[in-house]
Every structure is written in structure tokens, then in C-alpha cells.
Design a protein around this motif. Structure first.
Motif, PDB file in Angstrom:
ATOM      1  N   GLU A 159       0.881  -1.320   0.048  1.00 17.69           N
ATOM      2  CA  GLU A 159       0.124   0.024   0.142  1.00 17.69           C
ATOM      3  C   GLU A 159       0.685   1.275  -0.103  1.00 17.69           C
ATOM      4  N   ALA A 160       1.742   1.222   0.833  1.00 18.99           N
ATOM      5  CA  ALA A 160       2.699   2.506   0.873  1.00 18.99           C
ATOM      6  C   ALA A 160       3.467   2.605  -0.672  1.00 18.99           C
ATOM      7  N   THR A 161       3.667   1.533  -1.362  1.00 19.80           N
ATOM      8  CA  THR A 161       4.330   1.823  -2.364  1.00 19.80           C
ATOM      9  C   THR A 161       3.365   2.506  -3.333  1.00 19.80           C
ATOM     10  N   ALA A 162       2.062   1.971  -3.359  1.00 17.36           N
ATOM     11  CA  ALA A 162       0.865   2.689  -4.471  1.00 17.36           C
ATOM     12  C   ALA A 162       0.956   4.245  -3.867  1.00 17.36           C
ATOM     13  N   LEU A 163       1.018   4.528  -2.792  1.00 21.42           N
ATOM     14  CA  LEU A 163       0.727   5.798  -2.270  1.00 21.42           C
ATOM     15  C   LEU A 163       2.152   6.745  -2.681  1.00 21.42           C
ATOM     16  N   ILE A 164       3.156   6.226  -2.637  1.00 17.43           N
ATOM     17  CA  ILE A 164       4.531   7.076  -2.752  1.00 17.43           C
ATOM     18  C   ILE A 164       4.816   7.090  -4.088  1.00 17.43           C
ATOM     19  N   ARG A 165       4.041   6.235  -5.024  1.00 16.35           N
ATOM     20  CA  ARG A 165       4.513   6.129  -6.488  1.00 16.35           C
ATOM     21  C   ARG A 165       4.063   7.438  -7.207  1.00 16.35           C
ATOM     22  N   THR A 166       3.078   8.222  -6.848  1.00 17.29           N
ATOM     23  CA  THR A 166       2.799   9.485  -7.776  1.00 17.29           C
ATOM     24  C   THR A 166       3.883  10.371  -7.380  1.00 17.29           C
ATOM     25  N   ALA A 167       4.348  10.699  -6.380  1.00 19.85           N
ATOM     26  CA  ALA A 167       5.408  11.641  -6.016  1.00 19.85           C
ATOM     27  C   ALA A 167       6.734  11.294  -6.605  1.00 19.85           C
ATOM     28  N   SER A 380      24.643   5.514 -13.312  1.00 12.72           N
ATOM     29  CA  SER A 380      25.727   5.786 -14.156  1.00 12.72           C
ATOM     30  C   SER A 380      26.629   7.230 -14.081  1.00 12.72           C
ATOM     31  N   THR A 381      25.828   8.283 -13.786  1.00  6.84           N
ATOM     32  CA  THR A 381      26.337   9.497 -13.275  1.00  6.84           C
ATOM     33  C   THR A 381      26.022  10.056 -12.154  1.00  6.84           C
ATOM     34  N   ASP A 382      26.844  11.013 -11.723  1.00  5.74           N
ATOM     35  CA  ASP A 382      26.644  11.956 -10.288  1.00  5.74           C
ATOM     36  C   ASP A 382      25.458  12.650 -10.454  1.00  5.74           C
ATOM     37  N   ASN A 383      25.031  13.306 -11.518  1.00  5.89           N
ATOM     38  CA  ASN A 383      23.927  14.001 -11.892  1.00  5.89           C
ATOM     39  C   ASN A 383      22.437  13.094 -11.530  1.00  5.89           C
ATOM     40  N   LEU A 384      22.754  11.932 -12.073  1.00  9.84           N
ATOM     41  CA  LEU A 384      21.632  11.042 -12.216  1.00  9.84           C
ATOM     42  C   LEU A 384      21.219  10.660 -10.779  1.00  9.84           C
ATOM     43  N   MET A 385      22.429  10.217 -10.235  1.00 10.27           N
ATOM     44  CA  MET A 385      22.260   9.765  -8.763  1.00 10.27           C
ATOM     45  C   MET A 385      21.575  10.758  -7.863  1.00 10.27           C
ATOM     46  N   ASP A 386      22.163  12.113  -7.920  1.00  8.65           N
ATOM     47  CA  ASP A 386      21.466  13.190  -7.083  1.00  8.65           C
ATOM     48  C   ASP A 386      20.228  13.381  -7.579  1.00  8.65           C
ATOM     49  N   ASP A 387      19.719  13.158  -8.862  1.00 10.94           N
ATOM     50  CA  ASP A 387      18.435  13.413  -9.096  1.00 10.94           C
ATOM     51  C   ASP A 387      17.122  12.388  -8.621  1.00 10.94           C
ATOM     52  N   ILE A 388      17.996  11.241  -8.360  1.00  9.90           N
ATOM     53  CA  ILE A 388      17.149  10.012  -7.952  1.00  9.90           C
ATOM     54  C   ILE A 388      17.060  10.151  -6.171  1.00  9.90           C
ATOM     55  N   GLU A 389      18.076  10.680  -5.800  1.00 13.17           N
ATOM     56  CA  GLU A 389      18.147  11.171  -4.469  1.00 13.17           C
ATOM     57  C   GLU A 389      17.076  11.988  -3.813  1.00 13.17           C
ATOM     58  N   ARG A 390      16.751  12.973  -4.855  1.00 15.27           N
ATOM     59  CA  ARG A 390      15.684  13.936  -4.594  1.00 15.27           C
ATOM     60  C   ARG A 390      14.302  13.453  -4.955  1.00 15.27           C
ATOM     61  N   ALA A 391      14.346  12.235  -5.842  1.00 11.55           N
ATOM     62  CA  ALA A 391      13.042  11.411  -6.022  1.00 11.55           C
ATOM     63  C   ALA A 391      12.717  10.713  -4.533  1.00 11.55           C
ATOM     64  N   VAL A 392      13.900  10.060  -4.096  1.00 11.65           N
ATOM     65  CA  VAL A 392      13.696   9.427  -2.712  1.00 11.65           C
ATOM     66  C   VAL A 392      13.249  10.321  -1.717  1.00 11.65           C
ATOM     67  N   ASP A 394      11.544  13.133  -1.890  1.00 14.85           N
ATOM     68  CA  ASP A 394      10.087  13.282  -2.053  1.00 14.85           C
ATOM     69  C   ASP A 394       9.021  12.231  -1.644  1.00 14.85           C
ATOM     70  N   GLY A 395       9.717  10.811  -1.902  1.00  6.13           N
ATOM     71  CA  GLY A 395       8.864   9.652  -1.558  1.00  6.13           C
ATOM     72  C   GLY A 395       8.840   9.639  -0.192  1.00  6.13           C
ATOM     73  N   VAL A 396       9.815   9.933   0.561  1.00  7.34           N
ATOM     74  CA  VAL A 396       9.950   9.534   2.079  1.00  7.34           C
ATOM     75  C   VAL A 396       9.154  10.726   2.649  1.00  7.34           C
ATOM     76  N   ASN A 397       9.253  12.034   2.327  1.00  4.86           N
ATOM     77  CA  ASN A 397       8.167  12.875   2.677  1.00  4.86           C
ATOM     78  C   ASN A 397       6.755  12.863   2.437  1.00  4.86           C
ATOM     79  N   THR A 398       6.557  12.126   1.175  1.00  5.19           N
ATOM     80  CA  THR A 398       4.885  11.962   1.157  1.00  5.19           C
ATOM     81  C   THR A 398       4.543  10.688   2.222  1.00  5.19           C
ATOM     82  N   PHE A 399       5.489   9.960   2.459  1.00  8.20           N
ATOM     83  CA  PHE A 399       5.215   8.667   3.444  1.00  8.20           C
ATOM     84  C   PHE A 399       4.900   9.508   4.814  1.00  8.20           C
ATOM     85  N   LYS A 400       5.686  10.651   5.211  1.00 15.12           N
ATOM     86  CA  LYS A 400       5.649  11.399   6.260  1.00 15.12           C
ATOM     87  C   LYS A 400       4.477  12.157   6.611  1.00 15.12           C
ATOM     88  N   VAL A 401       4.095  12.784   5.274  1.00 16.62           N
ATOM     89  CA  VAL A 401       2.634  13.675   5.366  1.00 16.62           C
ATOM     90  C   VAL A 401       1.504  12.671   5.494  1.00 16.62           C
TER      91      VAL A 401
END
Length: 558
Positions: A159-167, A380-392, A394-401
Motif C-alpha cells: 500500500e505504501a508503494t502505491a501511495l509513494i508512486r505518484t510523488a 551511471s553519473t553523479d547528476n543522475l544519482m543526485d536526481d534519484i536522491e531527490r526523488a527518494v 520526495d517519496g519519504v516526505n510523502t510517507f511522512k505527510v
């Protein structure tokens, strides 16, 4: 005698030389609105799953490639005072709910743009403001009716996966299934029964190489460090944590030692060695088999640690030490003393492993209820990982909200159109000039589905008329179908595209406040900047590829 130069009459003569002032609608209000519109246009193209990325190079020449509005704004360092207010509103949104920053910008920009139309039509600023505030109150009253479902059990990973997905989807479109599942596992594993959730307990460790799908999640912590000694893995570890260097303690006072012959010299250095030996032995006898230290590790100490088969890990940052203490339940000791059993931490295994070509030390818990979990992100690149980290993030914050408020509203423009529809009809029932402002407030909501549509290459007007049509039939969960062909709509509750209620609630509130604050300004008075003449800026040639290359000509004059 110096010639007395008379100043210009009016407001300017009260101020020092070099002060600027702008007043009235044309100079102050429209100028501010224009600045905010520009800002909203910039981030508008980055909204939604099909949003474009921005490449931002900040003042330290660090490169960011991202479509996360919060990051773009943070690195842009906006100077214009009115645009700064809107940036602050989206920054508050980031702190309050951690997601929806772009929504605030988009909405505030739309409100100001429409306010400009009203002011040009001849409404006074106060009427526009009054209408906006009435409409905002009304919107927040209607919003609870838009709630279409609520989270039932946040301890369930699916259930948590389904809710975090949008963010996650709006940041990493295409990888959202995989990522949201990882994030959900990490959040659920540290979400205690008591129900208070700390965002800081989900750590991210970025390791270059492989691809996103090789990312994994661990209970415990991962550090990009090597072990100091020879021992590289320990099962069932008892951990002693020292916040001081792993070295024999130096005496407090300076002393001079007179040594007469060679024997005394031997004894003197041997005393030091014996002392070190005793220290390390005491730590070993206390039952510890891993030593974590916050300072440097002396060679002598390391030799004895290897002799007594102690694994030594050195962490430079005191934050990491604190988090590790929290994970393993240890107490950081300020000096090299024998730890008591209570002060030592415990974890199932500590081992050195290699991911890609990076050596990492993993403190791992086997069981679920660890205090901290870590997502190991590969890319594959640092920039890509930084962007994934931002997605993470957002996901964690959605869970908190959702832990704070379990209600959900449909995403993809469905909520916005529903609000727009109801506020328009509310505006029509209002007498007075505010009704124009209320209708414009409703129109501002259309900016959200329009931005989604335009970023996906669909005509905004077609989509909006289609959405209004289905909402008038009473399907209030219908939103823009991004995967569909052309301007198609579908039920967002079935598609599982849901936004947390609080994100919308705060977004509307903060955006309206920011827009009203900008509209309330009718004079801008800028004193002359302090300080002497500025040094000439050296601007590079715009056609050069690198930033490092020499500028061809220095522009010395202003």
C-alpha cells in the motif's frame, strides 16, 4: 565655495543620491508581477512526469540537472525582491510537506498573471486581494470534499508503494515502480508502531556504477569508507564507539624528560607501548570486537587492534557517528576508556564489501525494526544519482505527510478542475466586484492541468474543456491521462494517481498568501547600495564551451 546643486523635487529629494523609487500600479505592481511571472514560467516546464530538466550551474560551478523546483530555486539565488517572496512560499512548502513546491510556484504565478488582467481592467488592488482571500477560504472548505480515499495501513509495503508512486513519478518517470517499492520498504521498516516517523532515518548512499535497477535497501547503515585494520568482517558485532582519536591520550601538561642513557630511552618508549596495549586489551576484554572512532587512528593503536583482532572503522563526520550510535544503540565515549556493556552497541554483522569499485563498510541488522535504513543507490553519473536522491526525498516526505494525515485527493489536475468548477459557481453567487477576482482565482487552478498537458505535448485548451465536461457530469476523480493519446482523461482513483491532502492544502494556502503579499506592494524604494565602486566583472564569451576557457575580452566599463 561649492556650487549648491538643487535636487529634483518630490520624493527623491528626501533620499540620498543614487536611491531609486518606483510607485504606483505601472511601476511597482506590474513590475513585480512580471518578475514573478518569469519565475513561474521557468519552473512551469518542469512540472509533472513529462517535465523538462533544467541545467543549473550555481555560484560554486556545481552542475545540477534536475526538474525538482525546490532545488532549482535554491541554486538560482533569486535576487528580485518580489520573486523572492514566491520562492520563500515554495520553500515553506518544502519544509511543511516536502513536496509540491512546483505547484506553489505555478499557482502563485497564475494568480498574479490573472490579477494583472483584473487591474488593467480597472479593479482596485484591494478588491482583487479581497476576492482572492475569499476564494482561498472557499477552496480550503471544498478541498475535504475532493478526498477520494485514505491510507488504511501504512505498515503494509504494497500500500505504501502505491501511495509513494505518484510523488516519485514526477521526478523519475519510468522507474517509479522500482524506486517507490524500495522507498516503501525503507519507510515501513523504520516506521514504529507508535506512529511518529522521522525522515532523517532513511539514509541514502550513492555509489557510482551499474544502473538504477541494481539499487538495494539495507537495514542499518552504509559508509563509503574502508576499514583501517586487517579484519574486514565481523559477525554478531559488539561495537565500541569513540568520538576521540584512537590513540593513547596525550598528557595535559607539557613536561620535559631528561634521559641519561639508552636504557632509559628504551624503557620510556616501552611504557607508552605497554599503555597502548593495556588500553586495547581492556576494550577487547569488555567484549567489543568493532571499534568505531571519530578521529585519526594511530599506527601503534592499529597494530595492537590487529593483534587483538579488533575491526577498526574511522568516520570523519560527527553526524555519521551520531546516526551510527542511534542505529546500533551505542554511546559515543569521549576518551579511550574501557566501555561498559551498556555503552556498547550491537548489530548482526559489520563487513567491508565492494560495490562497483567503491569500498563500503556495512553495519547490517537482520531483523526489521532497526532505527535506520539505508537505500544504496546505483547510477551511471553523479547528476543522475543526485536526481534519484531527490526523488527518494520526495517519496519519504510523502510517507511522512501521510502519517500525519491519511487523506488523499486525486492527482493529475482532477482536484484542481473540481475546485475551479465549484469556485466559479461560488463567484457567480457573490455580489460586488470581488466576484471577478473569485472567478480569476478559479481560472488560476487551470494552470496545473494545462502545464501537465503542455509538457506532454497536448493542447491545453482541449484538455481543459474535456475535463470540465466530465466534471460537470459529476465524475470528480477524472484527471489528465498522461499515457493516453492526445487530450484523454481517466479516473485517477482507479489509476492510483493520488496526492496527499496536506500537500494541496498547504500549497493553495501558501501560494495565495504569496500572491497577495506581492499585490499589496505599491511602492518600491531602494536605497543606494553600500560599499565603494564594484570591481569589474570578467564575463566569458557566450560561445565558449567550457567555463574554464579564457574570456576573449574583459569588459571593464559598466
Amino acid at each position: 565655495m561649492a556650487l549648491h546643486v538643487p535636487k529634483a523635487p518630490g520624493f527623491a529629494q528626501m533620499l540620498k543620491d543614487g536611491a531609486k523609487h518606483y510607485s504606483g500600479l505601472e511601476e511597482a505592481v506590474f513590475r513585480n508581477i512580471r518578475a514573478c511571472k518569469e519565475l513561474a514560467q521557468t519552473t512551469r516546464t518542469a512540472y509533472g512526469p513529462n517535465g523538462m530538466n533544467k541545467m543549473v550551474i550555481n555560484h560554486l560551478e556545481k552542475l545540477f540537472v534536475t526538474n525538482d523546483a525546490a532545488t532549482i530555486l535554491r541554486e538560482l539565488e533569486v535576487q528580485h525582491p518580489a520573486a523572492k517572496m514566491i520562492v520563500m512560499a515554495s520553500h515553506m512548502q518544502e519544509q511543511e510537506v516536502g513536496d509540491g513546491t512546483n505547484f506553489v510556484l505555478l499557482f502563485a504565478g497564475a494568480l498574479l498573471e490573472l490579477a494583472e488582467e483584473l487591474l488593467r481592467m480597472g479593479l482596485s488592488v484591494s478588491e482583487v486581494i479581497e476576492g482572492y482571500e475569499m476564494a482561498c477560504r472557499k477552496a480550503l472548505e471544498i478541498l475535504p470534499d475532493c478526498v477520494c480515499s485514505s491510507a488504511k495501513n501504512l505498515h503494509d509495503v504494497n500500500e505504501a508503494t502505491a501511495l509513494i508512486r505518484t510523488a516519485v513519478m514526477s521526478k523519475q518517470y519510468g522507474n517509479e515502480e522500482f524506486l517507490s517499492n524500495l522507498i516503501a520498504q525503507a519507510c515501513v521498516s523504520i516506521f514504529p508502531e507508535s506512529g511518529n516517523f522521522n525522515v532523517d532515518n532513511v539514509r541514502v548512499c550513492k555509489i557510482l556504477g551499474c544502473g538504477l535497477t541494481a539499487s538495494s535497501m539495507l537495514h542499518g547503515m552504509v559508509f563509503k569508507k574502508e576499514t583501517e585494520g586487517d579484519i574486514t568482517s565481523v559477525k554478531d558485532a559488539k561495537i565500541a564507539v569513540f568520538s576521540c582519536p584512537f590513540d593513547c591520550t596525550v598528557t595535559e601538561t607539557k613536561g620535559t624528560v631528561l634521559i641519561k642513557n639508552a636504557d632509559e630511552l628504551m624503557n620510556f618508549s616501552k611504557g607508552e607501548e605497554d599503555m597502548m596495549d593495556a588500553h586495547v586489551k581492556a576494550i577487547k576484554e569488555a567484549g567489543a570486537n568493532v571499534v568505531v572512532t571519530g578521529g585519526k587512528v594511530a599506527d601503534m593503536a592499529l597494530h595492537y587492534a590487529n593483534k587483538y583482532k579488533l575491526m577498526v572503522v574511522r568516520l570523519n563526520s560527527k553526524w555519521d557517528l551520531r546516526r551510527l550510535c542511534k542505529t546500533v544503540g551505542a554511546v559515543a565515549l569521549p576518551r579511550m576508556t574501557r566501555p561498559t556493556p551498556e555503552e556498547m552497541g550491537h548489530c548482526d554483522s559489520v563487513y567491508l564489501t565492494e560495490l562497483g569499485d567503491t569500498q563500503v563498510v556495512v553495519f547490517k541488522h537482520e531483523k526489521e525494526d532497526g532505527a535506520i535504513s539505508t537505500l544504496v543507490i546505483r547510477g551511471s553519473t553523479d547528476n543522475l544519482m543526485d536526481d534519484i536522491e531527490r526523488a527518494v526525498d520526495d517519496g519519504v516526505n510523502t510517507f511522512k505527510v501521510l502519517v500525519r494525515d491519511k487523506r488523499l485527493v486525486p492527482g493529475a489536475g482532477a482536484t484542481e478542475i473540481e475546485l475551479a468548477k465549484q469556485i466559479t459557481s461560488y463567484g457567480e453567487s457573490c455580489p460586488g466586484l470581488e466576484q471577478y477576482a473569485i472567478k480569476k482565482f478559479a481560472e488560476a487552478f487551470e494552470a496545473v492541468p494545462r502545464a501537465l498537458a503542455e509538457n506532454s505535448g497536448v493542447k491545453g485548451n482541449e484538455l481543459i474543456s474535456k475535463l470540465y465536461a466530465v466534471h460537470h457530469e459529476g465524475n470528480k476523480n477524472m484527471g489528465f491521462d498522461i499515457e493516453g493519446e492526445g487530450p484523454s482523461v481517466k479516473d485517477m482513483l482507479e489509476a492510483g494517481i493520488l496526492d496527499p491532502y496536506l500537500v494541496k492544502h498547504w500549497g493553495i494556502k501558501l501560494a495565495t498568501n504569496a500572491a497577495v503579499t506581492v499585490l499589496r506592494v505599491d511602492q518600491i524604494i531602494m536605497a543606494k547600495a553600500a560599499g565603494g565602486p564594484r570591481a569589474p566583472k570578467q564575463r566569458g564569451h557566450w560561445d565558449k564551451d567550457g567555463w574554464e576557457e579564457e574570456p576573449e575580452n574583459f569588459e571593464t566599463h559598466h
